[in-house]
Write a protein that holds these residues in place. Structure first.
Motif, PDB file in Angstrom:
ATOM      1  N   LYS A 116       0.861  -1.181   0.000  1.00 20.54           N
ATOM      2  CA  LYS A 116       0.000   0.000   0.000  1.00 20.54           C
ATOM      3  C   LYS A 116       0.900   1.234   0.000  1.00 20.54           C
ATOM      4  O   LYS A 116       1.708   1.423   0.912  1.00 20.54           O
ATOM      5  CB  LYS A 116      -0.916  -0.025   1.231  1.00 20.54           C
ATOM      6  N   LEU A 118       1.466   5.524  -0.864  1.00 23.51           N
ATOM      7  CA  LEU A 118       0.839   6.849  -0.930  1.00 23.51           C
ATOM      8  C   LEU A 118       1.781   7.841  -1.590  1.00 23.51           C
ATOM      9  O   LEU A 118       2.945   7.954  -1.227  1.00 23.51           O
ATOM     10  CB  LEU A 118       0.501   7.330   0.483  1.00 23.51           C
ATOM     11  N   THR A 122       0.366  14.870  -5.423  1.00 21.91           N
ATOM     12  CA  THR A 122       0.545  14.113  -6.668  1.00 21.91           C
ATOM     13  C   THR A 122       0.612  14.963  -7.927  1.00 21.91           C
ATOM     14  O   THR A 122       1.177  14.540  -8.924  1.00 21.91           O
ATOM     15  CB  THR A 122      -0.574  13.054  -6.811  1.00 21.91           C
ATOM     16  N   ALA A 128       2.442   8.551  -8.709  1.00 19.60           N
ATOM     17  CA  ALA A 128       1.479   7.493  -8.395  1.00 19.60           C
ATOM     18  C   ALA A 128       1.235   6.591  -9.602  1.00 19.60           C
ATOM     19  O   ALA A 128       1.194   5.357  -9.475  1.00 19.60           O
ATOM     20  CB  ALA A 128       0.160   8.110  -7.927  1.00 19.60           C
ATOM     21  N   TRP A 141      -2.415   5.160  -3.483  1.00 19.78           N
ATOM     22  CA  TRP A 141      -3.215   6.326  -3.129  1.00 19.78           C
ATOM     23  C   TRP A 141      -2.461   7.578  -3.555  1.00 19.78           C
ATOM     24  O   TRP A 141      -1.232   7.581  -3.616  1.00 19.78           O
ATOM     25  CB  TRP A 141      -3.466   6.377  -1.624  1.00 19.78           C
ATOM     26  N   THR A 143      -2.739  12.054  -3.133  1.00 24.44           N
ATOM     27  CA  THR A 143      -3.447  13.211  -2.585  1.00 24.44           C
ATOM     28  C   THR A 143      -2.854  14.498  -3.147  1.00 24.44           C
ATOM     29  O   THR A 143      -1.713  14.544  -3.584  1.00 24.44           O
ATOM     30  CB  THR A 143      -3.337  13.263  -1.051  1.00 24.44           C
ATOM     31  N   VAL A 175      -5.832  11.479   4.318  1.00 21.85           N
ATOM     32  CA  VAL A 175      -5.867  10.016   4.457  1.00 21.85           C
ATOM     33  C   VAL A 175      -5.943   9.627   5.936  1.00 21.85           C
ATOM     34  O   VAL A 175      -5.282   8.691   6.391  1.00 21.85           O
ATOM     35  CB  VAL A 175      -4.641   9.359   3.784  1.00 21.85           C
ATOM     36  N   GLU A 178      -5.575   5.944   7.677  1.00 24.87           N
ATOM     37  CA  GLU A 178      -4.951   4.992   6.763  1.00 24.87           C
ATOM     38  C   GLU A 178      -3.469   4.804   7.107  1.00 24.87           C
ATOM     39  O   GLU A 178      -2.791   5.739   7.526  1.00 24.87           O
ATOM     40  CB  GLU A 178      -5.068   5.468   5.313  1.00 24.87           C
ATOM     41  N   PHE A 180       0.288   2.970   5.540  1.00 22.74           N
ATOM     42  CA  PHE A 180       0.903   2.593   4.272  1.00 22.74           C
ATOM     43  C   PHE A 180       2.241   1.886   4.498  1.00 22.74           C
ATOM     44  O   PHE A 180       2.932   2.135   5.480  1.00 22.74           O
ATOM     45  CB  PHE A 180       1.122   3.837   3.408  1.00 22.74           C
ATOM     46  N   ILE A 183       5.438   5.712   1.673  1.00 23.68           N
ATOM     47  CA  ILE A 183       4.920   7.037   1.330  1.00 23.68           C
ATOM     48  C   ILE A 183       6.013   7.749   0.544  1.00 23.68           C
ATOM     49  O   ILE A 183       7.198   7.682   0.897  1.00 23.68           O
ATOM     50  CB  ILE A 183       4.543   7.846   2.586  1.00 23.68           C
ATOM     51  N   HIS A 231       1.059   7.124  10.051  1.00 27.11           N
ATOM     52  CA  HIS A 231       0.511   6.645   8.774  1.00 27.11           C
ATOM     53  C   HIS A 231       1.420   5.626   8.095  1.00 27.11           C
ATOM     54  O   HIS A 231       1.160   5.246   6.945  1.00 27.11           O
ATOM     55  CB  HIS A 231       0.261   7.826   7.842  1.00 27.11           C
TER      56      HIS A 231
END
Length: 282
Positions: A116, A118, A122, A128, A141, A143, A175, A178, A180, A183, A231
């Motif tokens: 996962k 992040l 972005t 991403a 993910w 953001t 997020v 959540e 991850f 990141i 996170h």
């Protein structure tokens, strides 16, 4: 001016751009992209007379370049990690240097079959989408604080058929709850004090929100350092891009905020320290 050969047209453009201290190679880049040619194709065609429509478009493009507008915004597209992306003035133009940050992350992906990941801030979705393209089984993910940038990123994801979870908000606020495995972020890191020496096209055409940060460009790194651990999963990793003079400050910020983390600084191809990996203990 009568219709020139491709060779003469490029020389004409180079001279005009050189007079204004603008990037001469942008003219060739635009021509190749418009024609969907490689440089080898250009060599093959360079002695041919330009067809009227191509010559007309090239003249229009050169006039746009002379204003300082980046070639990628003229085309409305840019390449990143072999992906063709839509870009607009709401998004930064993705840089080749950031591809090395993505490559570094890919080298350090955990053995989990569905990591996962992040991407914070972005923009066009470049980071991403590159990760999702290279790691189809990953859960990615992305953001951004800018709604306009997210719209561009979402359009890119849809066109490339790469499913991404998008969320709008300031850094990790988007997020909440959540966690991850990894990141990654290329946040705004330019100090307002540097505006006077910045490239004209960057300063006048790229989004200010994605360029500048307070506290000598370090504000977002400081904010992230205080919240990122909540996170990240056990052994999670944070990958950051930063300015070529900021490595000592980045190391200090994350050593203080995350004293048990392992911090690694990596240089770019030019030999400048431009990336950091912060890994939490297992």
């Amino acid at each position: 001016m009568t219709r020139p050969t491709y060779y003469k047209a490029l020389n004409w453009a180079f001279l005009l751009l050189k007079e204004k201290n603008l990037d001469e190679q942008a003219a060739e880049y635009l021509l190749l992209e418009r024609q969907k040619w490689t440089k080898t194709d250009l060599i093959f065609h360079e002695r041919e007379i330009m067809v009227p429509a191509v010559w007309q478009q090239f003249q229009t493009d050169v006039q746009e370049l002379l204003t300082g507008r980046p070639a990628q915004y003229i085309l409305g597209q840019a390449w990143f990690y072999d992906l063709q992306l839509q870009v607009t003035p709401a998004t930064l133009i993705p840089r080749p240097e950031t591809e090395f940050l993505v490559a570094w992350l890919l080298e350090n992906v955990p053995t989990s079959t569905t990591p996962k990941i992040l991407d914070l801030g972005t923009g066009s979705g470049a980071i991403a989408l590159a990760i999702k393209h290279e790691l189809p089984n990953s859960e990615v993910w992305a953001t951004d604080l800018s709604e306009a940038a997210l719209q561009v990123a979402q359009a890119n994801a849809q066109r490339l058929a790469l499913p991404i979870h998008f969320a709008q908000g300031d850094l990790l606020q988007a997020v909440a709850g959540e966690k991850f495995d990894l990141i990654i972020s290329n946040p705004p890191y330019i100090s307002h004090d540097e505006e006077a020496v910045m490239d004209y096209s960057v300063k006048h055409f790229e989004p200010q929100l994605a360029l500048y940060a307070d506290n000598r460009g370090l504000a977002l790194y400081q904010q992230l350092a205080q919240t990122v651990a909540a996170h990240l999963k056990t052994g999670g990793q944070l990958f950051l891009e930063f300015g070529y003079q900021q490595a000592p400050a980045i190391r200090e910020i994350y050593q203080q905020a995350l004293p048990t983390a392992t911090i690694t600084i990596k240089k770019d191809l030019a030999g400048w320290p431009r990336m950091a990996r912060i890994q939490l203990p297992d």
